[in-house]
Design a protein around this motif. Structure first.
Motif, PDB file in Angstrom:
ATOM      1  N   TYR A   1       0.831  -1.206   0.000  1.00  0.00           N
ATOM      2  CA  TYR A   1       0.000   0.000   0.000  1.00  0.00           C
ATOM      3  C   TYR A   1       0.868   1.260   0.000  1.00  0.00           C
ATOM      4  O   TYR A   1       0.564   2.231  -0.688  1.00  0.00           O
ATOM      5  CB  TYR A   1      -0.951   0.002   1.202  1.00  0.00           C
ATOM      6  CG  TYR A   1      -1.959   1.116   1.141  1.00  0.00           C
ATOM      7  CD1 TYR A   1      -2.937   1.120   0.163  1.00  0.00           C
ATOM      8  CD2 TYR A   1      -1.922   2.175   2.048  1.00  0.00           C
ATOM      9  CE1 TYR A   1      -3.872   2.153   0.082  1.00  0.00           C
ATOM     10  CE2 TYR A   1      -2.849   3.202   1.977  1.00  0.00           C
ATOM     11  CZ  TYR A   1      -3.812   3.181   0.999  1.00  0.00           C
ATOM     12  OH  TYR A   1      -4.721   4.203   0.919  1.00  0.00           O
ATOM     13  N   ALA A   2       1.969   1.226   0.757  1.00  0.00           N
ATOM     14  CA  ALA A   2       2.889   2.379   0.760  1.00  0.00           C
ATOM     15  C   ALA A   2       3.486   2.588  -0.625  1.00  0.00           C
ATOM     16  O   ALA A   2       3.598   3.727  -1.099  1.00  0.00           O
ATOM     17  CB  ALA A   2       3.989   2.175   1.796  1.00  0.00           C
ATOM     18  N   ALA A   3       3.863   1.495  -1.295  1.00  0.00           N
ATOM     19  CA  ALA A   3       4.397   1.613  -2.652  1.00  0.00           C
ATOM     20  C   ALA A   3       3.328   2.143  -3.602  1.00  0.00           C
ATOM     21  O   ALA A   3       3.609   2.978  -4.466  1.00  0.00           O
ATOM     22  CB  ALA A   3       4.906   0.248  -3.133  1.00  0.00           C
ATOM     23  N   TYR A   4       2.103   1.668  -3.425  1.00  0.00           N
ATOM     24  CA  TYR A   4       0.981   2.152  -4.231  1.00  0.00           C
ATOM     25  C   TYR A   4       0.821   3.660  -4.057  1.00  0.00           C
ATOM     26  O   TYR A   4       0.688   4.395  -5.035  1.00  0.00           O
ATOM     27  CB  TYR A   4      -0.282   1.397  -3.795  1.00  0.00           C
ATOM     28  CG  TYR A   4      -1.592   1.976  -4.274  1.00  0.00           C
ATOM     29  CD1 TYR A   4      -2.048   1.753  -5.560  1.00  0.00           C
ATOM     30  CD2 TYR A   4      -2.386   2.721  -3.416  1.00  0.00           C
ATOM     31  CE1 TYR A   4      -3.252   2.267  -5.987  1.00  0.00           C
ATOM     32  CE2 TYR A   4      -3.599   3.234  -3.834  1.00  0.00           C
ATOM     33  CZ  TYR A   4      -4.028   3.009  -5.120  1.00  0.00           C
ATOM     34  OH  TYR A   4      -5.223   3.529  -5.533  1.00  0.00           O
ATOM     35  N   ARG A   5       0.842   4.125  -2.816  1.00  0.00           N
ATOM     36  CA  ARG A   5       0.671   5.560  -2.556  1.00  0.00           C
ATOM     37  C   ARG A   5       1.869   6.376  -3.032  1.00  0.00           C
ATOM     38  O   ARG A   5       1.706   7.446  -3.616  1.00  0.00           O
ATOM     39  CB  ARG A   5       0.435   5.827  -1.064  1.00  0.00           C
ATOM     40  CG  ARG A   5      -0.837   5.241  -0.479  1.00  0.00           C
ATOM     41  CD  ARG A   5      -2.070   5.871  -1.068  1.00  0.00           C
ATOM     42  NE  ARG A   5      -2.142   7.279  -0.796  1.00  0.00           N
ATOM     43  CZ  ARG A   5      -3.194   7.912  -0.333  1.00  0.00           C
ATOM     44  NH1 ARG A   5      -4.280   7.231  -0.076  1.00  0.00           N
ATOM     45  NH2 ARG A   5      -3.184   9.208  -0.138  1.00  0.00           N
TER      46      ARG A   5
ATOM     47  N   LYS B   1      -0.822   6.571 -16.132  1.00  0.00           N
ATOM     48  CA  LYS B   1      -1.414   6.495 -17.472  1.00  0.00           C
ATOM     49  C   LYS B   1      -1.287   5.092 -18.049  1.00  0.00           C
ATOM     50  O   LYS B   1      -2.223   4.585 -18.668  1.00  0.00           O
ATOM     51  CB  LYS B   1      -0.742   7.503 -18.405  1.00  0.00           C
ATOM     52  CG  LYS B   1      -1.139   8.931 -18.134  1.00  0.00           C
ATOM     53  CD  LYS B   1      -0.397   9.871 -19.053  1.00  0.00           C
ATOM     54  CE  LYS B   1      -0.647  11.310 -18.654  1.00  0.00           C
ATOM     55  NZ  LYS B   1       0.192  12.239 -19.415  1.00  0.00           N
ATOM     56  N   LEU B   2      -0.125   4.463 -17.845  1.00  0.00           N
ATOM     57  CA  LEU B   2       0.087   3.114 -18.350  1.00  0.00           C
ATOM     58  C   LEU B   2      -0.906   2.139 -17.718  1.00  0.00           C
ATOM     59  O   LEU B   2      -1.532   1.339 -18.421  1.00  0.00           O
ATOM     60  CB  LEU B   2       1.519   2.653 -18.050  1.00  0.00           C
ATOM     61  CG  LEU B   2       1.829   1.208 -18.413  1.00  0.00           C
ATOM     62  CD1 LEU B   2       2.011   1.077 -19.918  1.00  0.00           C
ATOM     63  CD2 LEU B   2       3.036   0.712 -17.672  1.00  0.00           C
ATOM     64  N   LEU B   3      -1.062   2.192 -16.405  1.00  0.00           N
ATOM     65  CA  LEU B   3      -1.989   1.281 -15.731  1.00  0.00           C
ATOM     66  C   LEU B   3      -3.432   1.549 -16.143  1.00  0.00           C
ATOM     67  O   LEU B   3      -4.225   0.622 -16.291  1.00  0.00           O
ATOM     68  CB  LEU B   3      -1.837   1.393 -14.209  1.00  0.00           C
ATOM     69  CG  LEU B   3      -0.595   0.746 -13.623  1.00  0.00           C
ATOM     70  CD1 LEU B   3      -0.472   1.069 -12.151  1.00  0.00           C
ATOM     71  CD2 LEU B   3      -0.598  -0.741 -13.838  1.00  0.00           C
TER      72      LEU B   3
ATOM     73  N   PRO C   1      -4.414  11.319  -6.404  1.00  0.00           N
ATOM     74  CA  PRO C   1      -3.578  11.035  -5.242  1.00  0.00           C
ATOM     75  C   PRO C   1      -4.121  11.613  -3.934  1.00  0.00           C
ATOM     76  O   PRO C   1      -3.898  11.049  -2.871  1.00  0.00           O
ATOM     77  CB  PRO C   1      -2.236  11.665  -5.597  1.00  0.00           C
ATOM     78  CG  PRO C   1      -2.226  11.733  -7.078  1.00  0.00           C
ATOM     79  CD  PRO C   1      -3.652  11.920  -7.489  1.00  0.00           C
ATOM     80  N   ASP C   2      -4.837  12.728  -4.007  1.00  0.00           N
ATOM     81  CA  ASP C   2      -5.334  13.360  -2.779  1.00  0.00           C
ATOM     82  C   ASP C   2      -6.745  12.898  -2.401  1.00  0.00           C
ATOM     83  O   ASP C   2      -7.364  13.458  -1.500  1.00  0.00           O
ATOM     84  CB  ASP C   2      -5.289  14.878  -2.909  1.00  0.00           C
ATOM     85  CG  ASP C   2      -6.089  15.379  -4.102  1.00  0.00           C
ATOM     86  OD1 ASP C   2      -6.522  14.548  -4.924  1.00  0.00           O
ATOM     87  OD2 ASP C   2      -6.268  16.600  -4.211  1.00  0.00           O
TER      88      ASP C   2
ATOM     89  N   LEU D   1       0.723   6.507  -7.455  1.00  0.00           N
ATOM     90  CA  LEU D   1      -0.091   7.722  -7.491  1.00  0.00           C
ATOM     91  C   LEU D   1       0.736   8.971  -7.803  1.00  0.00           C
ATOM     92  O   LEU D   1       0.204   9.956  -8.267  1.00  0.00           O
ATOM     93  CB  LEU D   1      -0.839   7.881  -6.167  1.00  0.00           C
ATOM     94  CG  LEU D   1      -1.817   6.744  -5.866  1.00  0.00           C
ATOM     95  CD1 LEU D   1      -2.513   6.981  -4.545  1.00  0.00           C
ATOM     96  CD2 LEU D   1      -2.839   6.582  -6.974  1.00  0.00           C
ATOM     97  N   ALA D   2       2.034   8.900  -7.555  1.00  0.00           N
ATOM     98  CA  ALA D   2       2.886  10.072  -7.800  1.00  0.00           C
ATOM     99  C   ALA D   2       3.441  10.105  -9.225  1.00  0.00           C
ATOM    100  O   ALA D   2       3.679  11.172  -9.769  1.00  0.00           O
ATOM    101  CB  ALA D   2       4.030  10.090  -6.802  1.00  0.00           C
TER     102      ALA D   2
END
Length: 154
Positions: A102-106, A117-119, A130-131, A110-111
């Protein structure tokens, strides 16, 4: 067959499936030494793991002594630091895989606008802003975990 013993010895050495050479499917990685962080006067060396609690550990390590943190190690400076310290401890901090994912996801997904765009385009994962509130990230995070499972399994 004139020499069955010689033929048997020759065939015993035959490596038909090239099993003597174990394949290495792991990608080559550079050493992580530049990411190491040391407390200048505490004899502690932190070896961070990506998407781990790096900021919290850095803050704790920096508060231990008066010398601050030493960063940007290379092989030579790390060796010199270890010799100078004498007795020292190296450590890392592990996190459960789910909060780490989840930390990697955030932090990353998201950054990074290109990765978002790829996903969204290729894998049709609808990522929120992200917010956005944490509740809005539940379903997209589960979709990313499903994609990650498929991606890592080849």
């Amino acid at each position: 067959m004139l020499n069955p013993a010689e033929m048997e010895a020759s065939l015993a050495r035959l490596d038909r499936f090239n099993m003597s050479r174990t394949p290495n499917f792991e990608p080559r990685r550079a050493p992580a030494i530049p990411s190491f962080v040391a407390a200048a006067d505490a004899g502690l060396l932190y070896m961070p793991v990506k998407a781990g609690p790096e900021a919290e550990v850095r803050a704790w390590l920096g508060a231990l002594g008066r010398g601050g943190l030493i960063t940007d190690f290379v092989q030579k400076t790390l060796r010199q630091w270890r010799r100078k310290q004498g007795l020292h401890r190296s450590f890392t901090v592990l996190r459960h895989p789910l909060p780490r994912a989840y930390a990697a996801y955030r932090q990353v997904l998201l950054a990074d606008a290109d990765l978002r765009k790829l996903l969204q385009k290729t894998y049709r994962i609808d990522l929120p802003a992200p917010d956005a509130a944490d509740t809005d990230h539940r379903e997209p995070f589960l979709e990313v975990l499903r994609w990650l499972k498929l991606y890592l399994s080849g």
